[in-house]
Design a protein around this motif. Sequence first.
Motif, PDB file in Angstrom:
ATOM      1  N   TYR A 152     -42.439  83.038  18.019  1.00 50.31           N
ATOM      2  CA  TYR A 152     -43.209  81.755  18.285  1.00 50.31           C
ATOM      3  C   TYR A 152     -42.179  80.960  16.961  1.00 50.31           C
ATOM      4  O   TYR A 152     -41.991  79.897  16.028  1.00 50.31           O
ATOM      5  N   GLN A 197     -50.068  86.162  11.077  1.00 50.48           N
ATOM      6  CA  GLN A 197     -50.869  84.606  10.986  1.00 50.48           C
ATOM      7  C   GLN A 197     -49.292  84.459  10.081  1.00 50.48           C
ATOM      8  O   GLN A 197     -48.688  84.804   9.382  1.00 50.48           O
ATOM      9  N   ARG A 214     -48.098  80.786  15.824  1.00 52.71           N
ATOM     10  CA  ARG A 214     -48.058  79.466  16.713  1.00 52.71           C
ATOM     11  C   ARG A 214     -47.763  78.426  15.954  1.00 52.71           C
ATOM     12  O   ARG A 214     -47.093  77.748  16.363  1.00 52.71           O
ATOM     13  N   GLU A 266     -49.581  76.355  13.829  1.00 48.02           N
ATOM     14  CA  GLU A 266     -50.619  75.354  13.766  1.00 48.02           C
ATOM     15  C   GLU A 266     -51.639  75.928  12.353  1.00 48.02           C
ATOM     16  O   GLU A 266     -52.374  77.404  12.844  1.00 48.02           O
TER      17      GLU A 266
END
Lengths: 394, 394
Positions: free
Chosen positions: A276, A297, A352, A354
Amino acid sequence: MKHLAALYKKELLENVLPFWINHSKDEQHGGFFTCLDRAGNVFDTDKFMWLQGREVWMFAMLYDKVTQNPQWKEMALHGAAFMEKHGRDAQGNWYFSLAQNGQPLIQPYNIFSDCFAALGFGALYKIDPKPEYYRIAKETFDNILQRRNNPKGIYTKNVPGTRNLKNFALPMILCNLSLELEHILGSEKVNEFIPEVLEEVMNVFYQKDTGLVLENVYEDGSFSDSFEGRLINPGHAIEAMWFIMDLGVRLKDETLIQRAVKIGLDMLEYGWDKQYGGILYFMDIKNQPPQQLEWDQKLWWVHMETLVFLAKGWQLTGNEACKAWFEKVHAYTWEHFKDNEHPEWFGYLNRRGEPLLELKGGKWKGCFHVPRALYQVWQALEKAPAFAEQPVVA
Amino acid sequence: MKHLAALYKKELLENVLPFWINHSKDEQHGGFFTCLDRAGNVFDTDKFMWLQGREVWMFAMLYDKVTQNPQWKEMALHGAAFMEKHGRDAQGNWYFSLAQNGQPLIQPYNIFSDCFAALGFGALYKIDPKPEYYRIAKETFDNILQRRNNPKGIYTKNVPGTRNLKNFALPMILCNLSLELEHILGSEKVNEFIPEVLEEVMNVFYQKDTGLVLENVYEDGSFSDSFEGRLINPGHAIEAMWFIMDLGVRLKDETLIQRAVKIGLDMLEYGWDKQYGGILYFMDIKNQPPQQLEWDQKLWWVHMETLVFLAKGWQLTGNEACKAWFEKVHAYTWEHFKDNEHPEWFGYLNRRGEPLLELKGGKWKGCFHVPRALYQVWQALEKAPAFAEQPVVA
């Protein structure tokens, strides 16, 4: 690169610093709020000493290095007054946190509170040479050295003798702190001190066989096959490598700078999320499940510190891999961490990319990594071509 | 529902229990490995006392309640022998963890180690009434009561007086523990004890105004507007509600059962992730950013305990919402947590329900929530129609 330098400068001066000036000052009780939501509203009033010290340092350092903006000096003095009045226990250890009014909340179990207090008061002394600021910085630094072999003191939960590990964070921060406090400690003391912390970072925690930096090793430097021993924190090691480059400049040691660039690039390659994008927070050197549930994260400080590392690497060595990686990490960071609708930057993204939390400041994110990195990258990119003509080292 | 009962029974007996029997026994040093990867290989050898006690309880309880399988008794005895030999400090407090060989590693800072040790030895005494097991369960329980107002003891980092909070977990677990240890403590003592823990759970931590259960409140029961005070852990409160239903059955108190069902359903509605499904791990009652970075993850125990709550709620009250929610949570849990390629279940999913860690056991996941829930749901669903004809309470 000149265009990029201007971008980082503008973001620092016109977006990030005004956010903290406008929202973090507690006019009623002193000190800084750091728990600020997306728009800058205070959502929690606790005062975390790490972040108080870091914000004092930030404004004092910029006043010293960029321009004598009286608002910046006032911010630094405002935070320092609160810290001086409420921040320490009877032995001079810095609490971890205080209630809004300065009442102590969490005990001084965490030596990094002391590191950032020393950093803050040291920088303040540069722009306002009151003996009191000198004394606090010096005494705090001496206390850190006294506590360094047992930094958690009575709050440690480890049974002595079973698995005596030492942690990478303290020698790593001491690399930076000793340079930042050279005007307090004196060059002779810093000269004595440097080889010891360099040895720890570059030969003890750095593992020759894998080319990676571990977060925890046995006291004799050997590998511990445990959750702590297997832990890798790519951003932490990369941040350390720009501290080492600063030491390399100070020592005029080109070999050291080249080694730091190599190690940092290896850690970045290792920590980059091939699926990602972005840099993973925690990894396990044996590829086992890490105990940190937040392992996948994407954290702001990891990416900001990597940008500093890459900009400095490019500035000091002209290494093309630094430039290529800078462009890649710059693109990821500005796309995902910068908030285009509100000031300051996001801190916590999911794998990802976000936003996981919309806060701009919290218990661990304050006025530090974003503005420091914007400043450092701006400086490094401005100096980069000059260096190409006239190397700092060698 | 009969078909579902058989499914839970089969999963327990043919998939989950064999996994722990085959992989968790340390034949060399005694006790249980719990850090097991997707296929059951040991990836870390530390022994966590929480999980040792829970695994002893699990096998002893099943031997007592399901069938006298000698392998199960042997598992319970195997774990208890290791715990008895190495698990406690000189004051009888249970360590948090030990090295593989039994050497103490992490101090007894965590009173839940003691809770699960008492649970384990209490269950073992039922199937093998050695005075030693009775004594350990009894002394450990008494020690928990002694420590309950300051459960972290010298390891607490809170400065006394500034923000004295109490935590939901201990009264909640005591609801369950007092029933599980009734044969040790005596019914009279349990009768004395129940009203106190019931009051804490149902009137102090439960908030009438919002209908939600808080994790931490001030000692006088009032709300603390802090990270800890705002914290909501939906799975924790839902789990507590099936403990309360068990107390309701014990007390023949239908009103209490109905209240527990209502609170649990409200917590489930609140904690359900409307975007991706599943139950969120942590929330903030004021909708502020929680400090737990893992707040949006989906954890096995949250979902397993919710299934127990819903199955019991359906069994005991015939509440149609329990049935409808059971079907929804059952579908989510079996689709996302069950591993169709290897035995046992995943523990940690990201918000989207994808595995975050592939482990089957670790520092916090052992032989407990999955098998206990499979057993409890199996029992509740088997009894459900019988109850419809002949209510347990009233």
